[in-house]
Design a protein around this motif. Sequence first.
Motif, PDB file in Angstrom:
ATOM      1  N   GLU A 276       0.832  -1.205   0.000  1.00 44.87           N
ATOM      2  CA  GLU A 276       0.000   0.000   0.000  1.00 44.87           C
ATOM      3  C   GLU A 276       0.865   1.253   0.000  1.00 44.87           C
ATOM      4  OE1 GLU A 276      -3.765  -1.813   2.592  1.00 44.87           O
ATOM      5  OE2 GLU A 276      -2.036  -0.902   3.595  1.00 44.87           O
ATOM      6  N   ARG A 277       1.926   1.233   0.802  1.00 41.98           N
ATOM      7  CA  ARG A 277       2.814   2.394   0.884  1.00 41.98           C
ATOM      8  C   ARG A 277       3.483   2.656  -0.460  1.00 41.98           C
ATOM      9  NH1 ARG A 277       2.706   5.817   5.040  1.00 41.98           N
ATOM     10  NH2 ARG A 277       2.904   4.104   6.518  1.00 41.98           N
ATOM     11  N   ALA A 278       3.973   1.606  -1.083  1.00 41.07           N
ATOM     12  CA  ALA A 278       4.656   1.764  -2.371  1.00 41.07           C
ATOM     13  C   ALA A 278       3.710   2.327  -3.427  1.00 41.07           C
ATOM     14  CB  ALA A 278       5.229   0.428  -2.826  1.00 41.07           C
ATOM     15  N   ALA A 279       2.466   1.852  -3.424  1.00 43.54           N
ATOM     16  CA  ALA A 279       1.497   2.345  -4.404  1.00 43.54           C
ATOM     17  C   ALA A 279       1.190   3.820  -4.178  1.00 43.54           C
ATOM     18  CB  ALA A 279       0.215   1.525  -4.323  1.00 43.54           C
ATOM     19  N   ALA A 280       1.038   4.224  -2.905  1.00 41.97           N
ATOM     20  CA  ALA A 280       0.763   5.631  -2.607  1.00 41.97           C
ATOM     21  C   ALA A 280       1.943   6.513  -2.974  1.00 41.97           C
ATOM     22  CB  ALA A 280       0.403   5.787  -1.134  1.00 41.97           C
ATOM     23  N   LEU A 281       3.146   6.064  -2.663  1.00 42.07           N
ATOM     24  CA  LEU A 281       4.339   6.835  -3.019  1.00 42.07           C
ATOM     25  C   LEU A 281       4.441   6.995  -4.528  1.00 42.07           C
ATOM     26  CD1 LEU A 281       6.907   5.264  -0.529  1.00 42.07           C
ATOM     27  CD2 LEU A 281       6.058   7.616  -0.490  1.00 42.07           C
ATOM     28  N   ALA A 282       4.134   5.929  -5.265  1.00 38.99           N
ATOM     29  CA  ALA A 282       4.194   6.002  -6.728  1.00 38.99           C
ATOM     30  C   ALA A 282       3.149   6.966  -7.273  1.00 38.99           C
ATOM     31  CB  ALA A 282       3.999   4.607  -7.325  1.00 38.99           C
ATOM     32  N   GLY A 283       1.951   6.954  -6.672  1.00 42.34           N
ATOM     33  CA  GLY A 283       0.909   7.865  -7.123  1.00 42.34           C
ATOM     34  C   GLY A 283       1.265   9.317  -6.892  1.00 42.34           C
ATOM     35  N   ILE A 284       1.858   9.598  -5.743  1.00 39.37           N
ATOM     36  CA  ILE A 284       2.287  10.966  -5.451  1.00 39.37           C
ATOM     37  C   ILE A 284       3.408  11.384  -6.399  1.00 39.37           C
ATOM     38  CG2 ILE A 284       3.402  12.428  -3.708  1.00 39.37           C
ATOM     39  CD1 ILE A 284       1.901  10.711  -1.593  1.00 39.37           C
ATOM     40  N   GLU A 285       4.345  10.479  -6.634  1.00 41.36           N
ATOM     41  CA  GLU A 285       5.457  10.804  -7.528  1.00 41.36           C
ATOM     42  C   GLU A 285       4.960  11.103  -8.933  1.00 41.36           C
ATOM     43  OE1 GLU A 285       9.793   9.047  -8.978  1.00 41.36           O
ATOM     44  OE2 GLU A 285       8.365   7.718  -7.980  1.00 41.36           O
ATOM     45  N   ARG A 286       3.980  10.324  -9.414  1.00 38.76           N
ATOM     46  CA  ARG A 286       3.428  10.576 -10.751  1.00 38.76           C
ATOM     47  C   ARG A 286       2.803  11.959 -10.824  1.00 38.76           C
ATOM     48  NH1 ARG A 286       1.758   5.146 -10.362  1.00 38.76           N
ATOM     49  NH2 ARG A 286      -0.323   5.798  -9.657  1.00 38.76           N
ATOM     50  N   ALA A 287       2.046  12.323  -9.792  1.00 44.15           N
ATOM     51  CA  ALA A 287       1.379  13.622  -9.800  1.00 44.15           C
ATOM     52  C   ALA A 287       2.384  14.763  -9.749  1.00 44.15           C
ATOM     53  CB  ALA A 287       0.410  13.704  -8.624  1.00 44.15           C
ATOM     54  N   ILE A 288       3.418  14.606  -8.931  1.00 47.07           N
ATOM     55  CA  ILE A 288       4.442  15.650  -8.845  1.00 47.07           C
ATOM     56  C   ILE A 288       5.204  15.759 -10.153  1.00 47.07           C
ATOM     57  CG2 ILE A 288       6.602  16.309  -7.720  1.00 47.07           C
ATOM     58  CD1 ILE A 288       5.513  15.180  -5.131  1.00 47.07           C
ATOM     59  N   SER A 289       5.591  14.610 -10.712  1.00 51.17           N
ATOM     60  CA  SER A 289       6.367  14.616 -11.959  1.00 51.17           C
ATOM     61  C   SER A 289       5.577  15.223 -13.112  1.00 51.17           C
ATOM     62  CB  SER A 289       6.800  13.189 -12.311  1.00 51.17           C
ATOM     63  OG  SER A 289       7.652  12.652 -11.325  1.00 51.17           O
ATOM     64  N   ALA A 290       4.256  14.977 -13.099  1.00 51.97           N
ATOM     65  CA  ALA A 290       3.409  15.521 -14.159  1.00 51.97           C
ATOM     66  C   ALA A 290       3.096  16.994 -13.945  1.00 51.97           C
ATOM     67  CB  ALA A 290       2.107  14.730 -14.237  1.00 51.97           C
TER      68      ALA A 290
END
Length: 327
Positions: A276-290
């Motif tokens: 769950e943590r990895a998925a949330a971190l990935a989602g935040i990273e995608r939003a920041i990168s975009a």
Amino acid sequence: MRAAFYERNGPAREVLKLGEFDTPRPGPGEVRVKLATSGVNPSDVKARSGSTRKIAYPRVIPHSDGAGEIDMVGDGVSSSRLGERVWLWNAQWARAFGTCAEYVALPSQQAVRLPANTSFEVGACLGIPAMTACHAIAVSGATPGMALLISGGAGAVGHHAVQFAKAAGATVIIATTSSPQKADAARAAGADHTIDYKRENVGERVMAITGNKGVDAIVELDIAANAKLVPQVLRPRGRVVVYGTGAADAAVPLFFFLRNAITLKFIYVYELDATERAAALAGIERAISAGTLITNIGATFPLADIAAAHEAVEQGKVLGNVVVNIR
């Protein structure tokens, strides 16, 4: 190092103090972060007041969220991380010393790279608000075409939740708010509809918007206050994702939940498992990168005004996140 701390639970101005502490050194697998900012969340002020849990250490440096630069690494951590801009999560969860200080040492994985184009103020708002929102939307099962009701759509979590729901393709986001200014903030985040729960009948408005079908899922910030609203807005076999409550006990419409096979799912951002943590971190990273993540900084305070920062969160009058500037 200079830090804010408390030694007993109580009102902010009575228990919060400023003082000098030994500057920490990172242990094996840890990094030390020279902090620029510290995020103040409702859970931080509740922990300090003692309303959710009693103080567990002789001294507590509050706050789980923050951002800064890694200036020292422990054994087993690559020296390539030195100088890295990072944001932090769970810095004060099950630990005495959090981010309201000039330095903090914590496990390396809890310091996440922060892109150069993202401010330290925003970085201090990711650990609890953005991560809770990202995980809540994932648990809601948001997919294209789904209708979601996000309570508190202008709050620190709700505002991010609207954005993650839109990113998942949900097309009807109904955010409850309590003022025209908060409604504007929710719409700016992507809400298709807003409902002023102080002035409008939420159930009637939801049914009008959804063609009397009800929403597919609710992301709920206060189940104690809003449980009785669920039968008025949620379709059969819908889902309620709860990340907060304003009371320890509450009446829940159990017959409605039973007859309609409603899923009631509680989430707790501090205790996400590794997946769950990895998925949330990935989602935040995608939003920041975009470059699509919008974080409202409602108020900033210097470290010397830590009590005022806590009071601002408690009073609930700030539109957006509250951040303490450490430097």
